[in-house]
Write a protein that holds these residues in place. Structure first.
Motif, PDB file in Angstrom:
ATOM      1  N   ILE A   1       0.890  -1.265   0.113  1.00  0.00           N
ATOM      2  CA  ILE A   1       0.084   0.221  -0.091  1.00  0.00           C
ATOM      3  C   ILE A   1       0.779   1.476   0.098  1.00  0.00           C
ATOM      4  O   ILE A   1       0.697   2.283  -0.618  1.00  0.00           O
ATOM      5  CB  ILE A   1      -0.808   0.049   1.312  1.00  0.00           C
ATOM      6  N   GLY A   2       1.955   1.346   0.697  1.00  0.00           N
ATOM      7  CA  GLY A   2       2.854   2.510   0.583  1.00  0.00           C
ATOM      8  C   GLY A   2       3.370   2.746  -0.687  1.00  0.00           C
ATOM      9  O   GLY A   2       3.510   3.625  -1.093  1.00  0.00           O
ATOM     10  N   LEU A   3       3.727   1.258  -1.294  1.00  0.00           N
ATOM     11  CA  LEU A   3       4.431   1.647  -2.581  1.00  0.00           C
ATOM     12  C   LEU A   3       3.254   2.293  -3.641  1.00  0.00           C
ATOM     13  O   LEU A   3       3.737   3.002  -4.340  1.00  0.00           O
ATOM     14  CB  LEU A   3       4.954   0.428  -3.082  1.00  0.00           C
ATOM     15  N   PHE A   4       2.180   1.856  -3.440  1.00  0.00           N
ATOM     16  CA  PHE A   4       1.048   2.650  -4.223  1.00  0.00           C
ATOM     17  C   PHE A   4       0.859   4.033  -4.078  1.00  0.00           C
ATOM     18  O   PHE A   4       0.546   4.719  -4.951  1.00  0.00           O
ATOM     19  CB  PHE A   4      -0.323   1.446  -3.802  1.00  0.00           C
ATOM     20  N   GLY A   5       0.979   4.217  -2.498  1.00  0.00           N
ATOM     21  CA  GLY A   5       0.885   5.807  -2.323  1.00  0.00           C
ATOM     22  C   GLY A   5       2.073   6.618  -3.049  1.00  0.00           C
ATOM     23  O   GLY A   5       1.760   7.463  -3.512  1.00  0.00           O
ATOM     24  N   GLY A   6       3.164   5.863  -3.170  1.00  0.00           N
ATOM     25  CA  GLY A   6       4.279   6.472  -3.748  1.00  0.00           C
ATOM     26  C   GLY A   6       4.087   6.676  -5.367  1.00  0.00           C
ATOM     27  O   GLY A   6       4.387   7.565  -5.830  1.00  0.00           O
ATOM     28  N   PHE A   7       3.490   5.667  -5.952  1.00  0.00           N
ATOM     29  CA  PHE A   7       2.932   5.835  -7.096  1.00  0.00           C
ATOM     30  C   PHE A   7       2.015   6.970  -7.553  1.00  0.00           C
ATOM     31  O   PHE A   7       2.299   7.967  -8.467  1.00  0.00           O
ATOM     32  CB  PHE A   7       2.298   4.468  -7.699  1.00  0.00           C
ATOM     33  N   LEU A   8       0.977   7.213  -6.626  1.00  0.00           N
ATOM     34  CA  LEU A   8       0.219   8.170  -6.908  1.00  0.00           C
ATOM     35  C   LEU A   8       0.791   9.462  -6.629  1.00  0.00           C
ATOM     36  O   LEU A   8       0.535  10.392  -7.564  1.00  0.00           O
ATOM     37  CB  LEU A   8      -1.056   8.151  -5.687  1.00  0.00           C
ATOM     38  N   ALA A   9       1.597   9.774  -5.705  1.00  0.00           N
ATOM     39  CA  ALA A   9       2.334  10.751  -5.710  1.00  0.00           C
ATOM     40  C   ALA A   9       3.149  11.309  -6.892  1.00  0.00           C
ATOM     41  O   ALA A   9       3.107  12.399  -7.358  1.00  0.00           O
ATOM     42  CB  ALA A   9       3.167  10.993  -4.542  1.00  0.00           C
ATOM     43  N   LEU A  10       3.961  10.139  -7.420  1.00  0.00           N
ATOM     44  CA  LEU A  10       4.900  10.415  -8.493  1.00  0.00           C
ATOM     45  C   LEU A  10       4.015  10.598  -9.670  1.00  0.00           C
ATOM     46  O   LEU A  10       4.234  11.283 -10.722  1.00  0.00           O
ATOM     47  CB  LEU A  10       5.459   8.984  -8.823  1.00  0.00           C
ATOM     48  N   ASN A  11       2.809  10.190  -9.786  1.00  0.00           N
ATOM     49  CA  ASN A  11       1.853  10.144 -11.043  1.00  0.00           C
ATOM     50  C   ASN A  11       1.506  11.640 -11.098  1.00  0.00           C
ATOM     51  O   ASN A  11       0.916  12.112 -12.317  1.00  0.00           O
ATOM     52  CB  ASN A  11       0.824   9.150 -10.827  1.00  0.00           C
ATOM     53  N   PHE A  12       1.288  12.120  -9.868  1.00  0.00           N
ATOM     54  CA  PHE A  12       0.953  13.787 -10.104  1.00  0.00           C
ATOM     55  C   PHE A  12       1.831  14.436 -10.862  1.00  0.00           C
ATOM     56  O   PHE A  12       1.449  15.533 -11.468  1.00  0.00           O
ATOM     57  CB  PHE A  12       0.770  14.137  -8.650  1.00  0.00           C
ATOM     58  N   THR A  13       3.068  14.262 -10.709  1.00  0.00           N
ATOM     59  CA  THR A  13       4.256  15.218 -10.939  1.00  0.00           C
ATOM     60  C   THR A  13       4.750  14.548 -12.431  1.00  0.00           C
ATOM     61  O   THR A  13       5.005  15.358 -13.449  1.00  0.00           O
ATOM     62  CB  THR A  13       5.027  15.446 -10.278  1.00  0.00           C
ATOM     63  N   ASP A  14       4.882  13.406 -12.383  1.00  0.00           N
ATOM     64  CA  ASP A  14       5.552  12.790 -13.527  1.00  0.00           C
ATOM     65  C   ASP A  14       4.719  11.690 -14.400  1.00  0.00           C
ATOM     66  O   ASP A  14       3.827  11.032 -13.504  1.00  0.00           O
ATOM     67  CB  ASP A  14       6.756  11.831 -13.239  1.00  0.00           C
ATOM     68  N   ASP A  15       4.949  11.640 -15.660  1.00  0.00           N
ATOM     69  CA  ASP A  15       4.095  10.792 -16.318  1.00  0.00           C
ATOM     70  C   ASP A  15       4.667   9.216 -16.345  1.00  0.00           C
ATOM     71  O   ASP A  15       5.661   8.994 -17.144  1.00  0.00           O
ATOM     72  CB  ASP A  15       3.717  11.209 -17.719  1.00  0.00           C
ATOM     73  N   ILE A  16       4.337   8.489 -15.449  1.00  0.00           N
ATOM     74  CA  ILE A  16       4.724   7.191 -15.274  1.00  0.00           C
ATOM     75  C   ILE A  16       3.787   6.234 -15.073  1.00  0.00           C
ATOM     76  O   ILE A  16       2.645   6.425 -14.275  1.00  0.00           O
ATOM     77  CB  ILE A  16       5.780   7.057 -13.989  1.00  0.00           C
ATOM     78  N   SER A  17       3.810   5.108 -15.821  1.00  0.00           N
ATOM     79  CA  SER A  17       2.747   4.070 -15.650  1.00  0.00           C
ATOM     80  C   SER A  17       2.726   3.105 -14.536  1.00  0.00           C
ATOM     81  O   SER A  17       3.856   3.148 -14.008  1.00  0.00           O
ATOM     82  CB  SER A  17       2.736   3.341 -17.273  1.00  0.00           C
ATOM     83  N   PHE A  18       1.587   2.711 -14.189  1.00  0.00           N
ATOM     84  CA  PHE A  18       1.526   1.731 -13.191  1.00  0.00           C
ATOM     85  C   PHE A  18       2.282   0.774 -13.146  1.00  0.00           C
ATOM     86  O   PHE A  18       3.094   0.217 -12.245  1.00  0.00           O
ATOM     87  CB  PHE A  18       0.180   1.311 -13.013  1.00  0.00           C
ATOM     88  N   SER A  19       2.382   0.103 -14.376  1.00  0.00           N
ATOM     89  CA  SER A  19       3.331  -1.237 -14.706  1.00  0.00           C
ATOM     90  C   SER A  19       4.934  -0.664 -14.473  1.00  0.00           C
ATOM     91  O   SER A  19       5.594  -1.441 -14.017  1.00  0.00           O
ATOM     92  CB  SER A  19       2.900  -1.969 -15.929  1.00  0.00           C
ATOM     93  N   LEU A  20       5.238   0.386 -15.040  1.00  0.00           N
ATOM     94  CA  LEU A  20       6.587   0.814 -15.115  1.00  0.00           C
ATOM     95  C   LEU A  20       7.157   0.872 -13.850  1.00  0.00           C
ATOM     96  O   LEU A  20       8.069   0.558 -13.109  1.00  0.00           O
ATOM     97  CB  LEU A  20       6.978   2.005 -16.168  1.00  0.00           C
TER      98      LEU A  20
END
Lengths: 258, 260
Positions: A161-180
């Motif tokens: 869940i923590g890693l998922f939280g990190g993904f959401l934060a990163l997704n706000f600023t950078d265009d990164i896909s979930f799988s990448l």
């Protein structure tokens, strides 16, 4: 002054001795007599399932906040692409287990301490003992084993869940896909990142259950002592988590990272 | 396979057999000497009331009988065996024969009334047959007049009901000796009387020997075959309730006047 120090030292030593006896009684009772399966399963539910939301939410926020805090420095260093790896390694090895354990110390150790403390005050533990039943088997063994098993499971779920939280934060600023993002996280991890963390959280879980049970079982007979048992269980369990963590880091460094 | 704990009937039963023999016991907590050279014998089928003001060490005496506390001096023998010399197994076997009703009832508050009553059957007597367990639970609850409360939580019960359920939970294993720690404390006079009569009825039904610790004179009058008066950690008088009430001893009389 010296007399006071001596009295304090004696009391401390008595406490250490009592804990040693309590530990040996716990250990003996795992293997002797019947194991209380139904109570053990109930404790796993109470400790694990009912703590899931709290641990999950805290881990999610920590993952999110870590990325938001790390990002500016990483961008300055041109290491933006390292963000998933940094988060994954720090979360799996350290942040996830410790956050989960601290949350569990606050929620579970206090609840066990207060529950057993109030059972002591209202003579329920004495009643169990004089009836010929074994309160160590029913109350202590089940709770300690449940925390020892459920805290690592909670920590693993908290990691994800923590890693998922990190993904959401990163997704706000950078265009990164979930799988990448998850590919980068997973590829940066090795088995030895999981194993010591898992073993460490088992010890955290044991400490939480043991301290909660010990404080509750040894509380004085008075309503005030129930609060004291709960409070003391949280403080002592939290302290033990950091002591175990410091020790575990040393052992892990020697065994795996040299 | 776990061995079912055997009880009831293992001892040789004789009418005048001394089941509890307390010989010159003393007990101190720090500087506070609670019991001073106490001796007491309880025969099979006898109800002995220990009467005294609060904080006189009455409860300590019965805690020594079940091994919750050990006396500093003297010995406590139950069915002829010294309690302090017993190992874990012997103590467990003894505790299946000696019931202890706590002042508060000490119901397990995370369990329903039914689960409270099932607990000693499944954990102590190792009973597994659900029908037999249900039958025994219902029978003993009917005995205390609380069959309707079988699925209630202890928090839903009044003080008197809690004591009744506590009594039922203790009696369900059919102990040979019952120890009552202030069974009527905190109850209104009507409920106190009901509990006292219930104790007497249960004693007749299950043919137990009892030690009843109380400072309730009515409870002592209803339940006691023999009354022992305790003052400052010592037994100062012994006899039937009527004998003691009309005693020439000023201390005994004053004690009756103080507590009534």
């Amino acid at each position: 002054m010296a007399e006071q120090a001596l009295t304090g030292y004696k009391k401390w030593m008595e406490g250490v001795g009592e804990q040693g006896v309590f530990f040996s009684r716990f250990f003996r009772n795992i293997f002797t007599g019947g194991f209380e399966w139904s109570e053990f399963v109930r404790q796993c539910y109470e400790i694990g399932y009912k703590s899931f939301m709290l641990v999950g939410l805290t881990s999610f926020i920590m993952g999110l906040v870590l990325i938001l805090q790390l990002r500016p420095s990483m961008v300055d260093m041109g290491a933006e692409s390292m963000l998933p790896k940094t988060l994954a390694v720090s979360f799996i090895r350290e942040m996830g287990p410790v956050i989960t354990a601290i949350i569990c110390a606050g929620k579970i150790a206090s609840s066990i301490g207060a529950e057993l403390g109030s059972m002591k005050v209202t003579e329920q533990i004495d009643a169990m003992e004089v009836s010929g039943a074994n309160p160590m088997q029913y109350l202590v063994v089940t709770r300690i084993l449940a925390t020892t098993i459920m805290v690592p499971i909670l920590a693993l779920m908290g990691d994800v869940i923590g890693l998922f939280g990190g993904f959401l934060a990163l997704n706000f600023t950078d265009d990164i896909s979930f799988s990448l993002y998850f590919h980068k996280c997973i590829s940066s991890l090795e088995f030895i990142d999981f194993l010591p963390a898992l073993v460490k959280t088992m010890f955290f879980g044991f400490a939480i259950g043991f301290v909660g049970c010990y404080k509750g079982f040894h509380s004085d007979k008075g309503t005030e002592s129930v609060g004291l048992a709960a409070n003391s269980a949280v403080v002592t369990a939290s302290l033990w988590i950091f002591v175990i963590d410091a020790f575990a880091v040393q052992v892990t460094s020697i065994l795996f990272y040299r | 396979m776990e061995e079912q704990v055997k009880h009831n009937g293992e001892q040789k039963r004789t009418p005048n057999e001394v089941v509890v023999d307390i010989e010159h016991i003393s007990k101190s907590f720090g500087d506070n000497e609670v019991l001073k050279d106490i001796s007491l014998k309880v025969k099979r089928g006898e109800n002995v009331v220990v009467l005294g003001k609060s904080g006189q060490g009455k409860s300590v005496t019965i805690q020594c009988i079940v091994g919750l506390l050990n006396p500093d001096e003297g010995v406590v023998k139950v069915f002829g065996d010294v309690v302090a010399d017993m190992g874990d197994k012997q103590l467990k076997a003894l505790r299946t024969k000696v019931g202890f009703l706590f002042q508060s009832g000490a119901l397990y508050d995370s369990m329903t009334v039914r689960e409270n009553l099932e607990f000693p059957l499944t954990r102590v007597l190792k009973m597994k047959d659900k029908a037999e367990i249900d039958q025994r639970v219902e029978e003993v609850l009917e005995g205390v007049g609380l069959l309707d409360a079988i699925d209630k939580m202890p928090s839903d019960l009044s003080g008197g009901m809690r004591k009744r359920v506590g009594l039922a939970r203790t009696m369900i294993v059919k102990p040979e000796i019952m120890l009552y720690d202030e069974p009527t404390t905190g109850l209104d006079p009507i409920t106190s009387r009901e509990i006292s009569e219930l104790i007497l009825n249960m004693q007749k039904k299950y043919k137990t020997s009892s030690i009843i610790i109380t400072h309730d004179m009515e409870c002592a009058k209803i339940t006691g075959d023999r009354v022992v008066i305790m003052n400052d950690g010592e037994y100062i008088a012994e006899g039937s309730f009527d004998e003691l009430q009309s005693s020439d001893d000023e201390l005994v009389r004053s004690f009756f006047n103080e507590t009534t």
